[in-house]
Write an enzyme that holds these catalytic residues in place. Structure first.
Site, PDB file in Angstrom:
ATOM      1  N   HIS A 112       0.868  -1.168   0.000  1.00  0.00           N
ATOM      2  CA  HIS A 112       0.000   0.000   0.000  1.00  0.00           C
ATOM      3  C   HIS A 112       0.908   1.222   0.000  1.00  0.00           C
ATOM      4  CE1 HIS A 112      -3.228  -2.707   1.997  1.00  0.00           C
ATOM      5  NE2 HIS A 112      -3.420  -2.644   0.683  1.00  0.00           N
ATOM      6  N   GLU A 115       1.698   3.404   3.057  1.00  0.00           N
ATOM      7  CA  GLU A 115       2.258   2.755   4.255  1.00  0.00           C
ATOM      8  C   GLU A 115       3.761   2.636   4.032  1.00  0.00           C
ATOM      9  OE1 GLU A 115      -0.060  -0.790   4.962  1.00  0.00           O
ATOM     10  OE2 GLU A 115      -1.925   0.338   4.682  1.00  0.00           O
ATOM     11  N   GLU A 317       2.037  -5.630  10.691  1.00  0.00           N
ATOM     12  CA  GLU A 317       1.589  -4.246  10.834  1.00  0.00           C
ATOM     13  C   GLU A 317       2.524  -3.590  11.852  1.00  0.00           C
ATOM     14  OE1 GLU A 317      -0.838  -3.107   9.059  1.00  0.00           O
ATOM     15  OE2 GLU A 317      -1.933  -4.878   8.380  1.00  0.00           O
TER      16      GLU A 317
END
Length: 489
Positions: A112, A115, A317
């Site tokens: 992404h 990110e 994450e």
């Protein structure tokens, strides 16, 4: 402000085409540009803690490749929609080609585009490993001697070019066509439910590149770096309501290994293991979660890796903020450094080896199954006759099946390999089925359309056939630059 949680951050948040697209003249211009960057740039400048744009990342990777030809090899797996190269740097004692018994590992970041932390963490990781290797650091030496590490710092360079630096806004998340790349891979559950063809040619350019990459190497372990939460997520991300659903989770056959891998990262991380989560969401026990239990995700990359490419992948994450302020990068690197290194070491879990037929030749596509672990697509030997199974220590019953040969069953006592930087090695020797045997011949294992996943004969790290001429020129050019520098120094 954009609300990123209709089901948490990840909701906001799979035949490769050759990267050799366009005309020879275009590639020649690219080559000239890269060499010019090398000549005009310092040979050993320290990697700064700041956000690097796509050109700067390309420049850095070319510099590392030119300065470390014995342990580094730069190659491209394809291009983005806008034609930007998807560069991968391979690190290891034999960076250009696979070595028998040496597992292949990969890190992917910036799927992404907004990110951005993962890009910088992977650049710092490259710098750390190369410097450690040169300084004879024991851990770096053992990591690069025991495995080949492939690093893709940005899977979505076009998205990064459009990214907002806001902590939560999603501008730049998608690729240039406005597609979420982590929803664009063939979905394992939909495919197996409807016998859906992969339709790879209909996928986005970046996804096709990764799919092709997975066909060129037998990757054993992988992680996909994201931002917007603080947790290690593991398969499955999706479900079709079958037996895999257990207590709200979608449980993979290797669930115990996935939980172990997630805990290795979270507990090696500076704070992830505390499970505090972020301000906009709940907490995660020990900083890990089953992907589906967090929220369902169709067309994700980690499920695709596991089901079709027999590569165990996690989604990491790594920051509550998608695009953390540059001033926080040193602290975020400190928090993640040991976790990134410890996770690579887990590629040595379990058992590895080769399968040989009745004449003593290694065989491709022999099915190697572990009792109690019924994978959607069975794990098979690659073009070298090799298999890799990540397993926790214990006793396991293996069944090996290959047409024209007796089914072989053996029980192995598997030790813990990461501490020794090597999994247990065990070869399986098959016996041909006697021509006059009265027993029923073993069932020929025919892959379903969704599991027919034959590896290419050329590895990406060794250059796909169509890219070989250009990379030969590039290798000569990089060697020329290195020679000039040695004279100048």
């Amino acid at each position: 402000m954009y609300n990123c949680k209709s089901s948490a951050k990840k909701h906001c948040d799979i035949t490769a085409t050759s990267w050799f697209q366009g005309h020879t003249a275009v590639m020649s211009s690219l080559l000239f540009f890269l060499l010019l960057l090398l000549l005009l740039s310092p040979a050993s400048s320290a990697l700064e803690f700041r956000y690097h744009n796509n050109r700067e990342i390309e420049q850095y990777l070319v510099q590392v490749n030119a300065s470390n030809p014995d342990i580094a090899h730069l190659y491209s797996i394809g291009q983005s929609v806008r034609g930007q190269q998807l560069w991968v740097l391979a690190l290891g004692r034999s960076p250009r080609r696979h070595t028998l018994g040496v597992p292949e590992f990969k890190y992917v970041a910036n799927m992404h585009g907004n990110e951005a932390l993962g890009r910088e963490l992977l650049l710092q990781l490259i710098d750390d490993l190369v410097r450690g290797y040169r300084d004879n650091d024991t851990r770096s030496l053992r990591l690069l001697s025991g495995a080949r590490l492939h690093v893709l710092p940005t899977m979505n360079p076009d998205g990064f070019d459009e990214a907002s630096t806001h902590c939560q806004f999603s501008q730049g998340r998608f690729n240039y066509n406005g597609v979420d790349l982590n929803r664009n891979f063939p979905d394992a559950f939909a495919g197996l439910r409807r016998q859906q063809q992969l339709d790879e040619e209909k996928r986005e350019a970046e996804v096709r590149a990764v799919i092709g990459w997975l066909k060129t190497e037998t990757f054993v372990l992988s992680a996909n770096l994201h931002g917007g939460a603080l947790v290690a997520s593991y398969p499955y991300d999706n479900s079709n309501g079958g037996s895999e659903q257990v207590g709200g989770a979608s449980v993979a056959p290797d669930d115990d290994v996935f939980i172990h891998l997630a805990k290795v990262y979270s507990h090696s991380h500076g704070s992830m293991h505390r499970g505090d989560g972020c301000d906009d969401g709940g907490s995660f026990v020990e900083g890990i979660t089953n992907g589906y239990q967090w929220y369902p995700l169709a067309g994700g990359m980690q499920d695709y890796n596991y089901v079709w490419a027999q590569c165990l992948e996690l989604t990491l994450e790594l920051s509550c903020c998608k695009f953390p302020p540059a001033a926080q990068l040193p602290a975020l690197w400190t928090e993640n450094r040991n976790a990134l290194l410890s996770f690579i070491q887990q590629v040595h879990l379990g058992v590895k080896g080769r399968v040989f037929d009745g004449s003593g030749s290694p065989v491709q596509n022999a099915v190697v199954e572990v009792k109690g672990r019924k994978n959607m697509c069975p794990f098979r030997t690659d073009r070298h006759g090799e298999y890799f199974r990540l397993l926790l220590p214990g006793n396991y019953s293996f069944t090996v099946t290959y047409p024209g040969h007796e089914v072989l069953t053996e029980t192995l006592d598997v030790p813990h390999g990461p501490d020794r930087y090597s999994a247990m090695t065990h070869d399986f020797l098959l016996l041909r089925t006697p021509e006059n045997s009265t027993q029923a011949p073993p069932t020929k294992v025919t892959p379903t359309p969704t599991c027919n996943y034959t590896l290419s004969q050329e590895a990406a790290g060794g250059a796909i056939a169509t890219t070989r001429p250009t990379w030969a020129v590039l290798s000569v050019g990089l060697g020329f630059v290195a020679a000039l520098r040695s004279v100048a120094d």
